[in-house]
Design an enzyme around this catalytic site. Sequence first.
Site, PDB file in Angstrom:
ATOM      1  N   GLY A  51       0.788  -1.227   0.000  1.00  0.00           N
ATOM      2  CA  GLY A  51       0.000   0.000   0.000  1.00  0.00           C
ATOM      3  C   GLY A  51       0.819   1.275   0.000  1.00  0.00           C
ATOM      4  O   GLY A  51       1.803   1.424  -0.737  1.00  0.00           O
ATOM      5  N   PHE A  73       6.223  -6.759   8.673  1.00  0.00           N
ATOM      6  CA  PHE A  73       5.877  -7.939   9.466  1.00  0.00           C
ATOM      7  C   PHE A  73       5.233  -8.925   8.503  1.00  0.00           C
ATOM      8  O   PHE A  73       4.016  -9.007   8.389  1.00  0.00           O
ATOM      9  CB  PHE A  73       4.924  -7.548  10.593  1.00  0.00           C
ATOM     10  CG  PHE A  73       4.892  -8.526  11.741  1.00  0.00           C
ATOM     11  CD1 PHE A  73       5.847  -9.518  11.880  1.00  0.00           C
ATOM     12  CD2 PHE A  73       3.889  -8.451  12.691  1.00  0.00           C
ATOM     13  CE1 PHE A  73       5.821 -10.406  12.943  1.00  0.00           C
ATOM     14  CE2 PHE A  73       3.851  -9.330  13.767  1.00  0.00           C
ATOM     15  CZ  PHE A  73       4.820 -10.304  13.891  1.00  0.00           C
ATOM     16  N   ASP A 110       7.740  -7.333  14.510  1.00  0.00           N
ATOM     17  CA  ASP A 110       6.633  -6.541  15.045  1.00  0.00           C
ATOM     18  C   ASP A 110       7.108  -5.117  15.331  1.00  0.00           C
ATOM     19  O   ASP A 110       7.837  -4.879  16.290  1.00  0.00           O
ATOM     20  CB  ASP A 110       6.106  -7.207  16.323  1.00  0.00           C
ATOM     21  CG  ASP A 110       4.914  -6.481  16.918  1.00  0.00           C
ATOM     22  OD1 ASP A 110       4.472  -5.453  16.342  1.00  0.00           O
ATOM     23  OD2 ASP A 110       4.429  -6.922  17.974  1.00  0.00           O
ATOM     24  N   TYR A 223      -6.736   9.236   6.989  1.00  0.00           N
ATOM     25  CA  TYR A 223      -7.832   9.376   6.034  1.00  0.00           C
ATOM     26  C   TYR A 223      -9.004  10.015   6.771  1.00  0.00           C
ATOM     27  O   TYR A 223      -9.286   9.661   7.920  1.00  0.00           O
ATOM     28  CB  TYR A 223      -8.241   8.016   5.457  1.00  0.00           C
ATOM     29  CG  TYR A 223      -9.370   8.102   4.450  1.00  0.00           C
ATOM     30  CD1 TYR A 223      -9.167   8.708   3.214  1.00  0.00           C
ATOM     31  CD2 TYR A 223     -10.632   7.595   4.738  1.00  0.00           C
ATOM     32  CE1 TYR A 223     -10.196   8.806   2.278  1.00  0.00           C
ATOM     33  CE2 TYR A 223     -11.666   7.678   3.817  1.00  0.00           C
ATOM     34  CZ  TYR A 223     -11.448   8.286   2.590  1.00  0.00           C
ATOM     35  OH  TYR A 223     -12.462   8.388   1.682  1.00  0.00           O
ATOM     36  N   TYR A 233     -16.393   5.915   9.631  1.00  0.00           N
ATOM     37  CA  TYR A 233     -14.968   6.228   9.609  1.00  0.00           C
ATOM     38  C   TYR A 233     -14.619   7.391  10.537  1.00  0.00           C
ATOM     39  O   TYR A 233     -14.208   7.174  11.675  1.00  0.00           O
ATOM     40  CB  TYR A 233     -14.474   6.503   8.175  1.00  0.00           C
ATOM     41  CG  TYR A 233     -12.994   6.278   8.069  1.00  0.00           C
ATOM     42  CD1 TYR A 233     -12.486   5.077   7.587  1.00  0.00           C
ATOM     43  CD2 TYR A 233     -12.085   7.228   8.522  1.00  0.00           C
ATOM     44  CE1 TYR A 233     -11.124   4.832   7.545  1.00  0.00           C
ATOM     45  CE2 TYR A 233     -10.726   7.003   8.490  1.00  0.00           C
ATOM     46  CZ  TYR A 233     -10.249   5.807   8.000  1.00  0.00           C
ATOM     47  OH  TYR A 233      -8.900   5.580   7.986  1.00  0.00           O
ATOM     48  N   THR A 271      -7.048  -1.008  -0.206  1.00  0.00           N
ATOM     49  CA  THR A 271      -5.884  -1.579   0.450  1.00  0.00           C
ATOM     50  C   THR A 271      -6.356  -2.769   1.268  1.00  0.00           C
ATOM     51  O   THR A 271      -7.552  -2.995   1.431  1.00  0.00           O
ATOM     52  CB  THR A 271      -5.202  -0.561   1.392  1.00  0.00           C
ATOM     53  OG1 THR A 271      -6.110  -0.245   2.470  1.00  0.00           O
ATOM     54  CG2 THR A 271      -4.815   0.715   0.659  1.00  0.00           C
TER      55      THR A 271
END
Length: 393
Positions: A51, A73, A110, A223, A233, A271
């Site tokens: 992405g 990861f 991680d 976003y 969102y 994504t």
Amino acid sequence: MIIEPKVREYICTTAHPKGCEESVRRQAEYAAKKGVTEGTRKALIIGCSTGYGLASRISALVNCEAATLGIMFERPANGRRTATPGWYNTAAFEKLSREKGIYARTINGDAFSEEVKAQTIEVIKQELGCVDLVVYSLAAPRRTDKEGKTWSSCLKTTEKSFTEKSLDLRTNEITEKTIPAATEEEVLGTVKVMGGEDWADWIEALSAAGVLAENAVTVAYSYIGPKLTYPIYYEGTIGAAKQHLHRTAAELNRHYPGLRAYISVNKGLVTQASAAIPVVPLYFSILYKVMKEQGNHEGCIEQMTRLYTEKLYTANGPVTDGNGFIRMDDHELTEQVQKQVQEAWEKVTTENMARYCDLEGYWEDFYHMFGFHYDNIDYTADVDPDVKIGSIS
């Protein structure tokens, strides 16, 4: 083995190494058309393998000719199981870096952990000295914090349940989806995973170790979207996390003199993270159709090359709005685009989807994330899924 896509809802459980390499190659070719700009020379990309993070790393290499240290990861191939797409993307990126003779190293682990932060700092000290750009582009379902507590994120509203049209990715039909309200604990968990706390931990660790260059820049991605998606969102659990991320940028600027922290508010795109959010895939498929018709649609690499070459690195400094945000969603949120999206939203049904939605484009982007549906790749040919990454730690 012959590798085919195996899709379950919004997840593909296989990835194609040749297709992922083609994806990286095409992104690099696009970035090259924008030329070289004076920007970062040594970049740390936290969340570098898919992405926006991958596109950021490609643009840093191609548009700035920068050395890059990436954190991912990802899982390598194992027997008959393919590697994750991020693994293959990273192998392709490092091949590209070698061809250009520019440093690239990747740490696989991680990024939330203290161990990976310490390992990253050691690599920077030994091989780069310092970094002048830190990109924070993590998307994860859970996080274990410094105290050892594991937090989980969720996709819910924060006030009351919300029912709206949604695209059922299993059937390509429009249905209604009800998103329940989150508990206080679920909101907190989402903020802990997707907010700015770990970004701040990274900057604190890098600063304390003395590996941030003078006047270093750090950028985190966010976003906001249109009012149409606010309930799920911007006003939902994810939005609460993103608002915490926004506040973190201001706190970093106050706390670290010389450091410049920015939020880049990016365009809505398919994504691995966004495909899981109810309501959003339908909005994106309508948005794709509208913006393609208007000629201003952008994917990840188009966004990131524009960020690097037109917004972040300019003669007069970063181009920001009144809140200090870099608005890469400026094309998405124009009145002309949103008016057409809203009109299509009100009219769209399963029967007339072809008229209002770019479903083919949505799925094309989806399959491209996993290295499939490239017209110049022979997907009937045997391919070795076991791809090595030379500079992985």
